[in-house]
Write a protein that holds these residues in place. Structure first.
Motif, PDB file in Angstrom:
ATOM      1  N   UNK A 160       0.831  -1.203   0.000  1.00 36.29           N
ATOM      2  CA  UNK A 160       0.000   0.000   0.000  1.00 36.29           C
ATOM      3  C   UNK A 160       0.867   1.255   0.000  1.00 36.29           C
ATOM      4  N   UNK A 161       2.017   1.186   0.650  1.00 34.01           N
ATOM      5  CA  UNK A 161       2.943   2.323   0.637  1.00 34.01           C
ATOM      6  C   UNK A 161       3.371   2.666  -0.786  1.00 34.01           C
ATOM      7  N   UNK A 162       3.595   1.648  -1.605  1.00 37.92           N
ATOM      8  CA  UNK A 162       3.974   1.891  -3.003  1.00 37.92           C
ATOM      9  C   UNK A 162       2.893   2.696  -3.709  1.00 37.92           C
ATOM     10  N   UNK A 163       1.635   2.318  -3.484  1.00 37.17           N
ATOM     11  CA  UNK A 163       0.520   3.030  -4.130  1.00 37.17           C
ATOM     12  C   UNK A 163       0.406   4.467  -3.637  1.00 37.17           C
ATOM     13  N   UNK A 164       0.508   4.639  -2.314  1.00 37.04           N
ATOM     14  CA  UNK A 164       0.393   5.987  -1.743  1.00 37.04           C
ATOM     15  C   UNK A 164       1.521   6.878  -2.251  1.00 37.04           C
ATOM     16  N   UNK A 165       2.735   6.335  -2.284  1.00 35.69           N
ATOM     17  CA  UNK A 165       3.882   7.110  -2.768  1.00 35.69           C
ATOM     18  C   UNK A 165       3.683   7.522  -4.225  1.00 35.69           C
ATOM     19  N   UNK A 166       3.203   6.586  -5.058  1.00 38.06           N
ATOM     20  CA  UNK A 166       2.980   6.894  -6.462  1.00 38.06           C
ATOM     21  C   UNK A 166       1.886   7.926  -6.681  1.00 38.06           C
ATOM     22  N   UNK A 167       0.786   7.785  -5.937  1.00 37.51           N
ATOM     23  CA  UNK A 167      -0.333   8.725  -6.083  1.00 37.51           C
ATOM     24  C   UNK A 167       0.066  10.138  -5.631  1.00 37.51           C
ATOM     25  N   UNK A 168       0.809  10.219  -4.515  1.00 37.52           N
ATOM     26  CA  UNK A 168       1.232  11.530  -4.011  1.00 37.52           C
ATOM     27  C   UNK A 168       2.232  12.171  -4.962  1.00 37.52           C
ATOM     28  N   UNK A 169       3.155  11.376  -5.498  1.00 34.87           N
ATOM     29  CA  UNK A 169       4.139  11.903  -6.457  1.00 34.87           C
ATOM     30  C   UNK A 169       3.443  12.438  -7.701  1.00 34.87           C
ATOM     31  N   UNK A 170       2.399  11.751  -8.161  1.00 29.68           N
ATOM     32  CA  UNK A 170       1.651  12.220  -9.326  1.00 29.68           C
ATOM     33  C   UNK A 170       0.999  13.571  -9.051  1.00 29.68           C
ATOM     34  N   UNK A 171       0.413  13.717  -7.860  1.00 28.34           N
ATOM     35  CA  UNK A 171      -0.226  14.993  -7.511  1.00 28.34           C
ATOM     36  C   UNK A 171       0.791  16.131  -7.467  1.00 28.34           C
ATOM     37  N   UNK A 172       1.980  15.853  -6.924  1.00 32.59           N
ATOM     38  CA  UNK A 172       3.027  16.881  -6.837  1.00 32.59           C
ATOM     39  C   UNK A 172       3.494  17.304  -8.225  1.00 32.59           C
ATOM     40  N   UNK A 173       3.797  16.336  -9.080  1.00 28.63           N
ATOM     41  CA  UNK A 173       4.312  16.656 -10.415  1.00 28.63           C
ATOM     42  C   UNK A 173       3.253  17.354 -11.265  1.00 28.63           C
ATOM     43  N   UNK A 174       1.999  16.938 -11.151  1.00 27.15           N
ATOM     44  CA  UNK A 174       0.924  17.620 -11.885  1.00 27.15           C
ATOM     45  C   UNK A 174       0.819  19.089 -11.449  1.00 27.15           C
ATOM     46  N   UNK A 175       0.989  19.336 -10.159  1.00 32.38           N
ATOM     47  CA  UNK A 175       0.955  20.713  -9.638  1.00 32.38           C
ATOM     48  C   UNK A 175       2.112  21.532 -10.226  1.00 32.38           C
ATOM     49  N   UNK A 176       3.308  20.948 -10.270  1.00 36.62           N
ATOM     50  CA  UNK A 176       4.467  21.661 -10.799  1.00 36.62           C
ATOM     51  C   UNK A 176       4.328  21.918 -12.302  1.00 36.62           C
ATOM     52  N   UNK A 177       3.721  20.979 -13.012  1.00 35.73           N
ATOM     53  CA  UNK A 177       3.473  21.192 -14.445  1.00 35.73           C
ATOM     54  C   UNK A 177       2.502  22.349 -14.655  1.00 35.73           C
ATOM     55  N   UNK A 178       1.486  22.440 -13.824  1.00 38.00           N
ATOM     56  CA  UNK A 178       0.514  23.534 -13.949  1.00 38.00           C
ATOM     57  C   UNK A 178       1.135  24.890 -13.626  1.00 38.00           C
ATOM     58  N   UNK A 179       2.240  24.903 -12.866  1.00 38.56           N
ATOM     59  CA  UNK A 179       2.912  26.155 -12.501  1.00 38.56           C
ATOM     60  C   UNK A 179       4.092  26.470 -13.417  1.00 38.56           C
ATOM     61  N   UNK A 180       4.289  25.628 -14.465  1.00 43.08           N
ATOM     62  CA  UNK A 180       5.371  25.836 -15.447  1.00 43.08           C
ATOM     63  C   UNK A 180       6.767  25.797 -14.810  1.00 43.08           C
ATOM     64  N   UNK A 181       6.948  24.954 -13.827  1.00 45.50           N
ATOM     65  CA  UNK A 181       8.262  24.778 -13.204  1.00 45.50           C
ATOM     66  C   UNK A 181       9.144  23.935 -14.132  1.00 45.50           C
TER      67      UNK A 181
END
Length: 516
Positions: free
Chosen positions: A332-353
């Motif tokens: 379950x940790x693998x899933x949580x880590x992957x889901x959280x990483x996706x949310x972070x990277x999507x946020x950074x993409x929306x901010x043009x980082x």
């Protein structure tokens, strides 16, 4: 970038693949043989010739077994300093606990004092013996003992909890084959896609007829997760190319490595592929040129992200929570880590980082005697989250840079938390981002005043009244070292001064208080 996908052979646990089990036994035996001979001084080339003569394996399997054995030895040598550092950390924590209980500063909660002291004493003896053993290994250039099948299972076998058959089964449950572009992607273990289904074909060198030129194949159907189906089809199905010498169209295969692992009667297949990604990892000294940079502070329960300009100015910050990482199972940790990483990277993409900066985390093993505390503070879970962040960042074209994590939390708390109204973790992520951009964090003037004023006076008072406070000689020397750093702060490296801040000051409600 290496990408691994976990597949599964379509078999029920009560129907073992006899030919594959026999091949696994032979391969694992050859790996143990290669490991022991390498320790005796044999060369890999000598083993690559000796193994096919002793075991029913072809040259490719022999080379793979030797490579795995060599990798175990090199990894053990690389991990040895970290293991020794971890044991020394455990010794330090145990000695401190022992001192606290003996002096009465702390009282055991679950057992009586005598039992607690005996337990800590036995733990300390074991840790010191382990320290001596690891130190001896480093001095002699050897490695600690390696148990194929796992130390936990070995002791279970010694205690009669595992029978001979079960122990042999655990030690003979793996088959490995490297990829080769010139051999249809993999010489010994190949994956085929036919009529909408995947099949695994394994070279059975044990069942080979002496007169036959090629080994027979063990053919089994694979179960592919839906989310990986198209990706694996694109990778396994060959591309069409043209051979200029032969002047004809040919199939061009991508190399992939396959590991088959048997667990609880089921066969799991790990497919390791080379993935081309648009992003890249940067060296320590490389300069970030992106207009916007994200500093990321990874913790077991949250990820703090701060966005800053290339001039080091703060723009905005956000916290992504993942509290489940504190208590869920490994899968379950693998899933949580992957889901959280996706949310972070999507946020950074929306901010043009354009670039991200993270801490260079080292896995530590200096556990305390508190299991719950170990689970929350051990860096393995943090490393899992960080690896997910890095992989997803590279896939999305970010430049990724790792920096030394020393004192980033301290700098963030004392220098930027009040200035920008940030939490400790957000302020730390901002300090991480600035370090990635190459900025040196000088200690603010108000902190220097606090050190030269209240902290120095407090330390001098402790030394003068050392008989009353019962300070040890080591403690007095350490206090004098802190005073010397405060007096000569201009000549000291800024990290030395930040260390004094970290050891002596506490920051609560934007106010400094002495904490020593």
């Amino acid at each position: 970038m290496k990408t691994a996908r976990i597949l599964k052979i379509k078999k029920t646990p009560d129907t073992p693949i006899v030919a594959l089990d026999a091949l696994m036994r032979e391969f694992c035996a050859s790996r143990r043989y290669a490991f022991n001979r390498l320790l005796e001084g044999f060369t890999p080339n000598e083993l690559n010739k000796a193994i096919p003569a002793m075991f029913k394996l072809n040259k490719r399997y022999a080379e793979d077994a030797t490579m795995l054995a060599k990798a175990i030895i090199s990894s053990q040598k690389e991990l040895l300093p970290y293991q020794l550092e971890g044991v020394q950390g455990k010794i330090s924590k145990t000695e401190q606990k022992l001192s606290d209980y003996e002096s009465g500063r702390k009282t055991p909660q679950k057992v009586d004092l005598e039992t607690c002291l005996k337990g800590l004493g036995r733990r300390l003896e074991k840790l010191r013996a382990r320290e001596a053993y690891l130190t001896d290994c480093m001095e002699k250039g050897t490695i600690p003992k390696v148990i194929f099948g796992g130390r936990k299972n070995f002791y279970a076998r010694m205690n009669g909890k595992l029978n001979s058959s079960e122990w042999k089964d655990i030690r003979s449950n793996e088959l490995y084959s490297r990829g080769d572009k010139s051999k249809s992607g993999n010489l010994n273990i190949r994956i085929f896609y036919e009529d909408g289904r995947f099949f695994l074909e394994i070279a059975d060198t044990i069942g080979k007829d002496a007169k036959a030129k090629h080994s027979p194949r063990i053919r089994e159907e694979l179960v592919i997760p839906d989310k990986f189906f198209e990706e694996i089809v694109d990778f396994v199905v060959p591309d069409k190319g043209y051979d200029m010498k032969a002047k004809k169209h040919v199939d061009v295969y991508k190399p992939y490595t396959v590991q088959i692992l048997r667990k609880n009667g089921e066969y799991f297949v790990t497919l390791i592929m080379d993935e081309d990604v648009p992003g890249s990892e940067m060296e320590y000294g490389a300069q970030i040129t992106s207009d916007l940079v994200a500093g990321i502070d990874v913790n077991i329960d949250r990820i703090a992200v701060s966005i800053l300009s290339k001039n080091g100015n703060f723009r905005k910050s956000k916290v992504f929570y993942c509290h489940e990482m504190e208590y869920v199972s490994s899968n379950r940790r693998d899933n949580v880590a992957g889901e959280t990483a996706k949310a972070v990277i999507d946020y950074l993409l929306s901010e043009n980082v354009g670039a991200v900066v993270l801490e260079d985390i080292k896995i530590k093993q200096d556990h305390d005697t508190d299991n719950k505390f170990n689970r929350l503070t051990h860096s393995f879970a943090k490393t899992k989250i960080q690896n997910c962040l890095i992989r997803r960042a590279l896939r999305n074209g970010f430049r990724v840079k790792k920096v030394n994590p020393a004192y980033t939390s301290v700098i963030g708390r004392f220098k930027y938390s009040k200035l920008y109204g940030l939490s400790v973790h957000e302020a730390a992520s901002f300090a991480i981002g600035r370090r990635g951009l190459g900025f040196a964090e000088k200690v603010p003037r108000e902190l220097i005043f606090a050190l030269k004023g209240g902290v120095k006076k407090h330390l001098l008072k402790l030394i003068r009244s050392k008989e009353e406070t019962k300070l040890s000689k080591e403690r007095v020397r350490y206090i004098r070292k802190l005073i010397k750093t405060i007096d000569a702060f201009k000549e000291q490296h800024s990290w030395s001064v930040w260390n004094v801040v970290h050891k002596t000051l506490r920051y609560m409600d934007y106010e400094y208080t002495i904490n020593f």
